[in-house]
Design a protein around this motif. Structure first.
Motif: not given
Length: 215
Positions: A74-81, A99-101
């Motif tokens: 949430x709120x992070x548009x820099x990382x790929x889904x 798998x969340x990192x």
């Protein structure tokens, strides 16, 4: 009156070839969705269950090929889904695995044939795994009754060592840089209990009945 009905479309390739590009069909999802949230852990396969129902509680069976999911921090548009794996469990019930990192608050978008379902985006909280939660990452030894610690802008740690009446500076790796102060007055301490750093970068130390501001 407003009527609702289930409509089944049968593909006719002859008509598709003949009238290709004649128009498009816009779909809307009529129903409700319930996401059963479970514990989600960092670097572990986590699974949530999606339940698709009509408004009167009947299951909605949807081909897996029409379901798409997108999980992002949430709120992070820099990382790929984060990629999601979808499995049908029974009529109208689907397991979504991923798998969340990193820990934090995530948003899960679920679409049917490109159409948002009610409840989008679903909020999920990812936490450290139980076996690592609360365990020390690093232990710094050699301190004498440390009562308080503060971290400076450059990453150094300022520690109040009560029994030896001093303040100790540690670097980012926890190695001792310097110590100052002995028991007494004027840049000396009597069992210091608290430390802080002022906005102008000075070290503030409290002991019995006084506060000292140091450079």
């Amino acid at each position: 009156p407003i009527e609702q009905a289930n409509i089944i479309f049968t593909r006719n390739q002859t008509l598709v070839d003949k009238y290709e590009g004649i128009g498009e069909l816009n779909c809307k999802f009529f129903g409700k969705s319930v996401l059963a949230k479970k514990s989600c852990y960092v670097n572990k396969t986590s699974t949530v269950t999606l339940n698709l129902q009509t408004h009167n509680g009947l299951p909605i069976l949807v081909p897996l090929s029409l379901i798409s999911c997108e999980l992002s921090l949430a709120g992070d548009s820099t990382n790929k889904p984060i990629a999601c794996d979808i499995k049908g469990i029974q009529s109208g019930i689907y397991d979504i695995s991923f798998i969340p990192l990193a820990r934090g608050r995530y948003e899960l978008m679920v679409r049917l044939g490109g159409v948002d379902i009610p409840g989008n985006p679903f909020t999920l909280c990812v936490i450290p795994t139980p076996e690592t939660r609360g365990k020390p990452v690093n232990i710094i030894s050699g301190l004498n009754r440390p009562h308080d610690v503060v971290v400076s802008k450059n990453g150094e740690m300022v520690v109040a060592e009560s029994v030896c009446h001093c303040v100790t500076i540690l670097n980012k790796d926890g190695k001792r840089v310097r110590s100052f102060g002995t028991k007494g007055t004027a840049v000396q301490f009597s069992y210091p209990r608290g430390v802080a750093i002022s906005q102008d970068g000075h070290i503030l130390v409290t002991d019995y009945h006084r506060l000292q501001k140091l450079t």
